[in-house]
Every structure is written in C-alpha cells, then in structure tokens.
Design a protein around this motif. Sequence first.
Motif, PDB file in Angstrom:
ATOM      1  N   VAL A 202       2.856  -7.968   1.936  1.00 31.63           N
ATOM      2  CA  VAL A 202       1.413  -8.189   1.774  1.00 31.63           C
ATOM      3  C   VAL A 202       0.822  -7.159   0.818  1.00 31.63           C
ATOM      4  CG1 VAL A 202      -0.812  -8.160   2.958  1.00 31.63           C
ATOM      5  CG2 VAL A 202       1.154  -9.279   4.020  1.00 31.63           C
ATOM      6  N   PHE A 203       1.224  -5.887   0.964  1.00 36.22           N
ATOM      7  CA  PHE A 203       0.714  -4.838   0.082  1.00 36.22           C
ATOM      8  C   PHE A 203       1.133  -5.090  -1.367  1.00 36.22           C
ATOM      9  CE2 PHE A 203       1.297  -0.656  -1.974  1.00 36.22           C
ATOM     10  CZ  PHE A 203      -0.013  -0.226  -1.943  1.00 36.22           C
ATOM     11  N   GLN A 204       2.371  -5.479  -1.576  1.00 35.73           N
ATOM     12  CA  GLN A 204       2.837  -5.744  -2.932  1.00 35.73           C
ATOM     13  C   GLN A 204       2.100  -6.928  -3.551  1.00 35.73           C
ATOM     14  OE1 GLN A 204       7.040  -6.233  -2.260  1.00 35.73           O
ATOM     15  NE2 GLN A 204       7.461  -4.029  -2.321  1.00 35.73           N
ATOM     16  N   ALA A 205       1.827  -7.949  -2.737  1.00 35.31           N
ATOM     17  CA  ALA A 205       1.079  -9.102  -3.249  1.00 35.31           C
ATOM     18  C   ALA A 205      -0.343  -8.713  -3.625  1.00 35.31           C
ATOM     19  CB  ALA A 205       1.064 -10.216  -2.201  1.00 35.31           C
ATOM     20  N   ALA A 206      -0.953  -7.798  -2.858  1.00 39.65           N
ATOM     21  CA  ALA A 206      -2.311  -7.348  -3.177  1.00 39.65           C
ATOM     22  C   ALA A 206      -2.326  -6.501  -4.447  1.00 39.65           C
ATOM     23  CB  ALA A 206      -2.890  -6.558  -2.003  1.00 39.65           C
TER      24      ALA A 206
END
Length: 897
Positions: free
Chosen positions: A480-484
């Motif tokens: 999720v962090f990488q996608a953000a």
Amino acid sequence: MSPGLSFFLVLLLTVASKSMALEGDNNCPTTKMVASVGAVFYYNCRVGREQKVAMDLAVQDLLRLSCSKQLVLQLKDSHGNSAQATSAAIDLSKSKQVQAIIGTLTIQEIALVSDSIGKTTEDIPILSLNSPALLPPVVPFQPPFAIQMANDVTLHMKCIAAIVGHFRWRKVTTIYENNNGFSTELGTLTLLSDFLRADGSGIEHHSTLPSLSSYLLDPKATIEEELKKLRSKSNRVFIIVQCSLELAILLFDKANQMGMMEKGYVWIVSDEIASLLDSVDSSVTYNMQGVIGFKTSFVSSNENFKQFKMKFRKKYGSEYPEEQNANPSIFALRAYDAAWTIAQAITKSLTSEQLFERILSSNFKGLSGKMSFKNDTLLSELPVFEIINVVGKSYREIAFWSPEFGFSKNVSDQHDNIEVLGPIFWPGGLQTIPKGWSCSDEEKPLKIGVPAMGAFNQFVRVSYEQDLNRTFITGFSIEVFQAAVKRLPYKLPYVLVPFYDSYDNMVKQVYFKGLDAAVGDTEIMAYRFDYAEFTQPYVESGLVMIVTIKPDKLKETWLFITVFTKRMWLLMVAMHLFVGFVIWLIEHRTNPEFEGIGTMLWFSITVLFFVQREPIRSSLSRFVLAPWFFVILIVSASFTASLTSKITLSRFKPSVEDIETLQITNAAVGCNGNSFIVRYLIDVLHFKPENIRSLHSINEYPEAFERGDIAAAFFVVPHAKVFLAKFCKGYTTTGPTFNLGGFGFVFPKGSPLATDISKAILEVTQSGEMQRLEKYLLSSNNCSSSTALNGDIELGPEPFYSLFCISGAFSAAAFLITMVRLARERQLNMPLMPATLIDNRVWMWAVIFLARTCVKFQARYRRGRRSFVVPEAKDLAEELNKMEQNSVGVAIQGVSH
C-alpha cells in the motif's frame, strides 16, 4: 555681448514664441492657474526613478494640453529612510507652498506627518503610492487626508495563497524586507497565514532582511547568513512577500551561488518585484531562472500608453543612461495618474478639505486603469494579476488570476478557468512540480521503520536471505505504501529499516528523529499524536473478540417448531379439522364409507399429507378441498425455505457471549504483546493485567485455545479477518466492536509528507487497487472468512430428531395395536394363555424397546459431536436392558403354562 548670454536670449525667445503659438492655437488665456505639488521619492531605487520621470512627463503633458492649469513639482529625496521621508513631508506641509503631496509614504509615516503639523497648520491631502495598500486589519487606523493609490494588500496575499494551494505545498517560508521604521510584517503575514490555512497550507519559517538603505557594512554577508539558516531547514518553498528590486537582485545572486536555485527549490515573488522585471538585464534574470510570480496587469495596447511609453523611454534613458532597459512599470503609470488626479481636482480658493473631497470624487480612465476612490483607497475594477515564470533572458506568461474567477488562460475571458498552470520551468530545469521540502541532506534517503516483531506477517514480513546477504521486507502494508508513493507528484527516495521493538516505541523513534517515518500495520491512536502525525487510514479498524464455537443443540432439536409462530400452528390445526369436518358432512349422507365420527377425524388428518383414505364423490367436496390443497402447497414451500435457512445459519453459538462473562469468571485472554491492545484492555476494558497473555505469532492462538490457556483473543479487525481466513473452523467473533482510528503511516509532526501520502492513499483506494490488495491478502490463506464464521454446511439427523421420535412413536403405537389384534385372534387356538397377561407384557416390552432406542440414538449423536455420554443416560440404558429381559422371560413363562 558674450556667447553664453546670446544663447540664453535666443533660447528664451524660442520658448516664449512656442508658448505664444501654442496658446494662440488653443485659444488659451494669457494666464494660467499654477498649482504646487510636493513629491517625496527615493531616487536611488528603480521605483523612485520611474515615479519621478513619470511625474515630470505628467507636468509636461498638462502644460501642453491644459489651457487653464499648470503643475509645479517640489521634489524631495527620502534616501530610502523613513525618518527622512517623514521629515521631508512635514517641511513641505508647513511651508504652505504645496497644496498636496505625492510620494511613496506609508500609512504610518502619513500619520506622523498629520500629528506633527496638526497643531500648527492645516492638513493637506497626501497621495500614497506605496504598494500594496495597507488597510485594516493590517493597520488599525487611517490618517485624515490620506489617499492610497494601490491595490489592497489582501488581494496580493490571496493571489500568493492561490498559487501555493494550486501546487499543494503544505509549508512555506516567507521573506520580508523591513525598509522603514514601522513594521507591518505581522498584519501582512497574518493575512497570508489565514489564506494559506484555508488552502491547507501554513507558514513554517519567516525571515526578515534589513533594508539596503539601513547603511549595512556588508549587505551580501548579511544575506548569505540568512540564506544559510533557510537552507538548513527542510522547507524549500520561499515566498518574497515584500522586497525592493535592489535587495532582490542581491538575494538571488547569493542564492544562486549557494545552490539554492537548483532542483527542488521554489521561489515566488510578489508584484513589487515581478512588475519591474521588464527593466532588468539578462544578468539578473540569469540568477532567477524558474522563479514564478505575479504582476498587476494593465492595458498596454491603446494609443495613449504607446505614446507615454515612447516618451518615458526617451526621458528615462537621457536621465539614467547607465540602465539599459527603460520600460515603464505599473508604478510609473500610477505616479502619472496621481499627478493628473490632483491637477484635475485643484481650482482657485479651495481649502484642503475641499481639495481632498474633489480628489476622492475623481472618476476618469488613466494609464494604470480607472481612477475612482472608496474609503480613501483606489477603487478600480477588481485587479487581474498576470502569473509569470522567469525563463531565459526574460519571463513568460503562464496564466492570469483574479479574486473573482481564480486562474484563467487569458485576461479577456476570466470565466475560462483552468486546472493546471503551465508548462512551468522550475529551478534547476525540473520538469515536475517540486515537492516543496527536503531533508537537510538531499542525497540521503528517508529512513523508514517497519515493525519486525508483528504477530501478523501478512501485513509486514521481514525475512533475511543468507545466500544473497539481504533483508527482504514485504507484506500488505508495504505494498500500500509503495502504491501511494508512486502517485506522488515528486520522487521520494527512502529505505525500509526493520524495527525490533513495540509499535509505541517505533512511533516515539519518529518523534526523537531516530526514524524519518514508520510504515506498517500501526493503529492510529489518540495518545500517539503526542509524538507524531498519521496519514489517512488505509484500512478501517476496530477491536473485536474472537472465541471458539460450540453447537447450539437445543435449537437443533426443536428447530422446526420455530419456523412458524404458535398462532400459525394453531391456525393450521384448526383449518385441517374444519376442512375435514366440512367434507365429511358433505359426503357421509351419500357415501356410506364416510359414516362415523372416527372417519371424519381420520380424514381431516390425512388431508395434511394429501392422502385420501376414502373416495370423494361429491363435486362440492372437491370444490372445498382444491383451494385448501393450494394453501397447503404454499405453506409447505415457505416452511421448507425457512427451515433450510435456519438449519444452515443457526447451528453454532460462541463459547463466550460477552466481555462481562470473561471478567466475572476471571478468564484469561490473549493478544499481541507488542501492540497497543494490552494497554487498551487494561485502561479501557478494565481487564486485570495478570489475566492477559501476550502472544507473538498468529499460530500461537489456536494452540492457546486448545490448551485452555485463553478463553478469548482480542484482535484489530484487519488481523481478525486474516485469522478467521486462515483458521476456518471452530472460531467466531462475538461481542461489540470498539471503534479505532484504523491503520496509518507515521510521520514527524508538521511533515508535509503526511498530507501528500494521505491524498495518494485516497487515490489508491478510489482506483480499486486497495480492494485488489485486500482480496489478495485474504485469498492467500486456506479458506475464506465466511466459512470461519458459519462452519461446514452439512446436514445430519439432529435437526429432525424430534420428528423422527414423533413418527416412530406413532409407528410403534400402530405396531402394538396390530400385535394386540393378532394376539386376540389367536386366543381361540391357545385357551390356556391369559389374554390380559399377554396384552400387559407386550405393551411393557414395546415401551421399553422404544425408550431404549431413543437413549442409544442420543448417546451416539453426542459421541459423533466429540462430546461425552451423560452418566445418567448410561445407567438408564442398563436398567432398560434388565426390564426388557424380565418382560420377555415372563411372557415366555406365561405361554409355557
């Protein structure tokens, strides 16, 4: 006669002849009214020079065009000093030689002039060309006879805030030049701060620079020292709120030398600088590459402006030949219009108050725009600011902004709003929007901590590969962090660092700057905001209790009865009897097979099962029976559907109903020892600390349940979903859900990344990528979460056990009746056998056999459900065996006799 005197006489005759010719041509009177006006400017700055030249041109044009008036200027140099500017204005007022004053005087300076001359002479109108105009609440007063010929400072601050808000910069640094003895920084910055806050931004740092006219020994060293302080901060958005062009030139020259005009930096200049960029040479713009700003827009295509520009360039170039560019700015236009405003208002025998009122009633079209006033301030149409971007040797227009319509593509169509300003050339040639902040060391990536001791590695998994000598960090939270991060408008370098401690200590490390941020399944809690800020929750959360499940046997045994209400059952029985009675009443008179009350009762019962013992001959009976069969069909279908639903969904119940039961029984509960749950159970739910068991892995919970170490386990909702998805059978949630903040990422207080990542998280959610990641998180386990709550959908005989007993009882009774009848028929062949004895023994044997069968069936059912056999049931079965043997023996003995 000397040559010099001869030249002077010739020049005087020439001027006189031209003046006479001009007056003769215009039919002007031989005498003109001469008006004396004072002017206070700083001649050693670009703005002051332009204003002086523009007013000289206004006097010349008035002399050429007006038949009745002539303007005489009495010029004073303020030397860029507030005290000298005030002193010059006082001298002009007390001398009674001027009827009005024009100059770059502030409201505070005009107030001092008014206080100084108020006791000795009458106030005279003073037109302030100081830009922008400072109105309440920036200054709490307006001196008498003061008129401000500039746009309200509020509009300037709104434009700056609109630019910052458009590019979503959350923190800015302001730079302000204190060029007079009266500081108006506080009021101006308060306005700017309010407008920035409305757009989700704020002022993080503020820097005040002394004016060049303050006789600094080394202004460049002072500027360098201040820039070093700003460079050490993380913020990279610099706004020059108020500054002279001369100081701005030194500022950008030093900033370029110090590397503060490279990639990542943002510089915004106000109207005071942007409006003068037409007059600077390429060496100045070279140091300002990528700067954006706003300047007051004015009409430059009409004939009047073109003629003024031609005369201005010629006169300015002759007086200041050392300056290459001589293009007039908005400040020169306003000085020209101010002179004409006073010239048109002055007439003979006017008091100062009358002159002041006539100036305020002016209404004409000047070079800078419409000249009209309200509340002692220039009231032109709402100004339009031209948004510029310095590129190459000059600048280019990128948009227009007005307080009424916002940004637009061109000044002629303010209704054509746009969403993007650009394309923009940023400092260092950056093509994307700068993020507006940076670490003190630009090359150093962010150090982001991740929990390495979490109980659920589905969210964060830290593994070490010995062959590659490398640590791998994966999981749902990491994805999720990488996608953000991918959705940020700038590049964010970072490195993930495992953190081997509790979640609370990881948050505190962000506060103590041991970590730049923290990413993982970290719950957003109120007390953690004392140490850090959190992003928008990427997963909703709450605290739930999970317990084991057990069969609800009482519901299973008589489950079919609960399908209908008591009223429904009574109605069905009554209708059966009524329909059977009606048909018997119809048929018994014509059909001898329907004689007798017993036939009536039997028929009314068999109607329920669609079985006709006796033939129906009457059409009227069929008319009654047909709709009743239809009712039976609908009712039986509804009964089947409802019973099916109850059987599949109401088979189990929690082993513990609520939290109060755990507390009353002093039962032990389990939770993740590294999370906030331990603290929450003690402080909020009031569990005893000795009854809380710390578990550190998802696989430890089933073992703890089986051993009886815990009676319940507490999870946050995302962890509970994973647990129930992995361990499909035997567990369920019960009790209330205690709402929490959800999972979020941790950043230092005031970090603009918290807001940027929050917006990126919303974009990930709205794009559907978050749902796909969650689905993958649960599908990676053995089964879905739905089966964990409902159990296996398999039907045994248990829900129908009572029906089997009832049906068996009726069958046994019919069997016994048949046996008795057969025994009576054989009495003739066995005269010595007592009939009563045979009847009694047979009945006793049948009852014992039926009871024994029911007990054995119940015991086998319980063993199949991994329960235990009740001792009383075992003893009852042994007694029934003895009674059965005795009854059979007695029966055989009686037959033998």
